[in-house]
Write an enzyme that holds these catalytic residues in place. Structure first.
Site, PDB file in Angstrom:
ATOM      1  N   ILE A 115      -7.573   0.908 -12.022  1.00 22.45           N
ATOM      2  CA  ILE A 115      -6.873  -0.287 -11.575  1.00 22.45           C
ATOM      3  C   ILE A 115      -7.856  -1.205 -10.862  1.00 22.45           C
ATOM      4  O   ILE A 115      -8.852  -0.759 -10.306  1.00 22.45           O
ATOM      5  CB  ILE A 115      -5.661   0.045 -10.679  1.00 22.45           C
ATOM      6  CG1 ILE A 115      -6.027   1.046  -9.586  1.00 22.45           C
ATOM      7  CG2 ILE A 115      -4.519   0.586 -11.514  1.00 22.45           C
ATOM      8  CD1 ILE A 115      -4.856   1.439  -8.714  1.00 22.45           C
ATOM      9  N   GLU A 116      -7.563  -2.494 -10.911  1.00 19.73           N
ATOM     10  CA  GLU A 116      -8.552  -3.495 -10.526  1.00 19.73           C
ATOM     11  C   GLU A 116      -8.991  -3.400  -9.069  1.00 19.73           C
ATOM     12  O   GLU A 116     -10.095  -3.813  -8.724  1.00 19.73           O
ATOM     13  CB  GLU A 116      -8.018  -4.897 -10.800  1.00 19.73           C
ATOM     14  CG  GLU A 116      -6.806  -5.289  -9.975  1.00 19.73           C
ATOM     15  CD  GLU A 116      -6.203  -6.608 -10.430  1.00 19.73           C
ATOM     16  OE1 GLU A 116      -6.270  -7.566  -9.653  1.00 19.73           O
ATOM     17  OE2 GLU A 116      -5.681  -6.680 -11.566  1.00 19.73           O
ATOM     18  N   GLN A 117      -8.153  -2.847  -8.212  1.00 21.58           N
ATOM     19  CA  GLN A 117      -8.544  -2.735  -6.802  1.00 21.58           C
ATOM     20  C   GLN A 117      -9.646  -1.703  -6.589  1.00 21.58           C
ATOM     21  O   GLN A 117     -10.277  -1.695  -5.535  1.00 21.58           O
ATOM     22  CB  GLN A 117      -7.334  -2.386  -5.935  1.00 21.58           C
ATOM     23  CG  GLN A 117      -6.373  -3.545  -5.725  1.00 21.58           C
ATOM     24  CD  GLN A 117      -5.434  -3.781  -6.894  1.00 21.58           C
ATOM     25  OE1 GLN A 117      -5.485  -3.060  -7.897  1.00 21.58           O
ATOM     26  NE2 GLN A 117      -4.572  -4.763  -6.776  1.00 21.58           N
ATOM     27  N   GLY A 118      -9.871  -0.820  -7.563  1.00 18.76           N
ATOM     28  CA  GLY A 118     -11.020   0.076  -7.478  1.00 18.76           C
ATOM     29  C   GLY A 118     -10.771   1.547  -7.699  1.00 18.76           C
ATOM     30  O   GLY A 118     -11.715   2.308  -7.898  1.00 18.76           O
TER      31      GLY A 118
ATOM     32  N   SER B  92     -14.071  -3.317  -5.953  1.00 17.66           N
ATOM     33  CA  SER B  92     -13.283  -4.006  -6.969  1.00 17.66           C
ATOM     34  C   SER B  92     -14.152  -4.788  -7.946  1.00 17.66           C
ATOM     35  O   SER B  92     -13.902  -4.799  -9.150  1.00 17.66           O
ATOM     36  CB  SER B  92     -12.280  -4.940  -6.286  1.00 17.66           C
ATOM     37  OG  SER B  92     -11.307  -5.388  -7.193  1.00 17.66           O
TER      38      SER B  92
END
Length: 550
Positions: free
Chosen positions: A328-331, A355
């Site tokens: 997921i894009e947050q990391g 991220s």
């Protein structure tokens, strides 16, 4: 090495001058330096300064109710311009966050650019490069031939240009050069070295700090606690103290919108997956179940907010919870992505990447498929996920959607076929559409393009659209219905509910009736094929258990 200044939030606000460019590291409440933002708002209320700020947010700062984040500084006279990957999305039944009131009222210039690109604009500024060339956003609302990312008529048509390089179209985004970076960590030592042990992700803290520091700006870090100099392990320091000018202590900072600290989110504890509650049986769960059937064990799969976020929990119920590596894009990499206000975090992640580095994976197509939501779909297969003309404040904006979909080999969009009040039941493994929604989501032309179906065909991407009543695929000739739910009338409930003609597969299938029953599916994911070089190795050494296990 000098000791870092330890200030109150109100004192830190005095470091910000009129007309500064202020960049903020956060993702909704995750990583949000809310105390510092509140201090800025307090100073403006007291003194009328700082004025005419430009505020930059690679991912949204604040919650959907306007209690946290950007709303502290969303005040006329204080905020002149906002550049953001996403914005706090407000509920349709309540007053929208103040930032949305300013945007829709034309009180602030506002741009919505892809989150990964906004991060890269900082990295370019840090190394004194002119900007970012990318194909992310081509033929979407970010393209200057469409809206250029502009969110209202008060916003000038600048900050993104079309360029041609070696016969290919590219978008050019100029660097963002901040005067102030406001970031957040868990612990700072007396020299300003920062660790992130309680955080769900470091997000883009380092790159935002580099961008400000390398251009003569100032870096303010909000943390929970202060440690003695030299007491932090150097391998755990994510932002070195040489970049940090001031520290603000906020012992009560939230990890997410609702959690003070969950060690299973920050990787300090691996909690049994059995503690996650089951997903209630619903139309949304049916769609998530059908999407799960598209996956293969061993794949790397990206996940977006909305119905798609249910898919990992469906697999968990089916005993397949460890078969997919979620990104997921947050990391977060691996683990089980969480739902609702904790989305952006995972329980028991295998790794937590910055991220911006996660976006390197996503923009480069280094994963197998993405599961995403939609608001509208049109005859070209284009998707709108960020803009509703009559209810703009309920959407969060593009976020990482465009970064992800530009290079994803396969994309599965998941959502209901219609919108509005409706009465759709499930009985005996069949769907019963007793009263349909008044608004179709399959429209002649989407209000704004977040994903371009034409570009997807040109790139050779495989695109699937899963709804509660039908499954469709994108083909060069248009959208084709390949499956319909049991109990659904193809003509009345699908073809007649689309504003444009849909193609129908010659051998159209009925969706598996077990999807429409609350009992477990008994789903076992087929294993994804090995990398061709590993296949070659397995053929040459068939008895090698290490290769066979892959």
């Amino acid at each position: 090495m000098q000791k870092v200044a330890v200030l109150t939030a109100r004192q830190a606000a005095d470091l910000v001058d009129d007309r500064d460019v202020v960049t903020v590291s956060s993702s909704s409440a995750l990583g949000c330096p809310d105390a510092v933002l509140a201090g800025l708002g307090q100073r403006f209320a007291e003194t009328g300064h700082p004025r005419s700020l430009t505020s930059v947010h690679p991912i949204a700062a604040g919650d959907m109710y306007g209690v946290l984040g950007i709303d502290h500084i969303a005040q006329p006279g204080m905020l002149h311009r906002v550049v953001a990957g996403s914005y706090p999305s407000g509920p349709s039944s309540a007053e929208p966050p103040r930032i949305w009131q300013m945007i829709t009222g034309g009180e602030v210039e506002a741009y919505n650019f892809p989150s990964g690109v906004v991060y890269q604009m900082h990295r370019a500024a840090a190394s004194h490069q002119p900007g970012v060339f990318t194909q992310v956003g081509i033929d979407t609302f970010v393209d200057p031939r469409q809206q250029g990312g502009r969110m209202n008529d008060a916003t000038p048509a600048e900050n993104v240009e079309l360029a041609e390089i070696k016969g290919e179209e590219w978008l050019f985004f100029p660097s963002i050069v901040p005067n102030v970076a406001i970031i957040r960590a868990t612990t700072a030592d007396e020299h300003g070295n920062l660790t992130f042990e309680d955080e769900g992700s470091p997000l883009g803290a380092l790159d935002l700090a580099y961008a400000a520091h390398n251009n003569g700006g100032i870096v303010i870090a909000q943390v929970k606690r202060l440690a003695e100099e030299g007491s932090l392990h150097p391998q755990e320091v994510r932002v070195p103290g040489i970049l940090v000018d001031a520290v603000v202590l906020a012992a009560d900072q939230l990890q997410t919108t609702l959690t003070q600290n969950d060690p299973a989110i920050s990787g300090q504890l691996r909690r049994p997956l059995s503690v996650l509650p089951p997903v209630a049986f619903s139309l949304e769960k049916i769609m998530a179940r059908r999407a799960a059937c598209e996956l293969h064990a061993g794949e790397i799969v990206n996940l977006g907010f909305g119905v798609s976020a249910l898919v990992p929990h469906v697999l968990l119920e089916e005993g397949q919870g460890r078969e997919i590596s979620w990104v997921i894009e947050q990391g977060a990499v691996g683990g089980v992505p969480l739902l609702d206000f904790a989305f952006g975090c995972s329980q028991n992640p295998d790794a937590i990447m910055p991220s911006i580095d996660q976006f390197t994976l996503l923009q480069g197509g280094g994963f197998d498929r993405s599961l995403l939501s939609f608001l509208e779909i049109d005859r070209d297969g284009s998707v709108n996920v960020h803009y509703l003309p009559k209810r703009r404040h309920v959407t969060a904006g593009v976020g990482g959607f465009a970064d992800i979909t530009t290079a994803a080999p396969e994309i599965v969009f998941i959502g209901s076929f219609t919108a509005g009040r409706r009465d759709i039941g499930i009985d005996g493994g069949r769907l019963e559409i007793r009263a349909d929604g008044p608004h179709t989501k399959f429209v002649e032309r989407v209000a704004q393009v977040t994903f371009s179906g034409k570009q997807a065909l040109a790139r050779g991407q495989k695109v699937t659209y899963i709804t509660e009543r039908a499954v469709l695929r994108l083909t060069p000739d248009g959208l084709m219905v390949t499956e319909v739910a049991p109990g659904v009338d193809l003509q009345r409930d699908v073809l007649d509910r689309s504003d444009f003609p849909l193609l129908v597969a010659e051998e159209i299938k009925t969706m598996d009736p077990s999807l429409f029953s609350p009992e477990r599916l008994g789903l076992v994911l087929d294993r994804a094929p090995l990398h061709p070089r590993l296949q070659r190795q397995a053929t040459a050494h068939p008895a090698n258990p290490a290769v066979a296990a892959r």
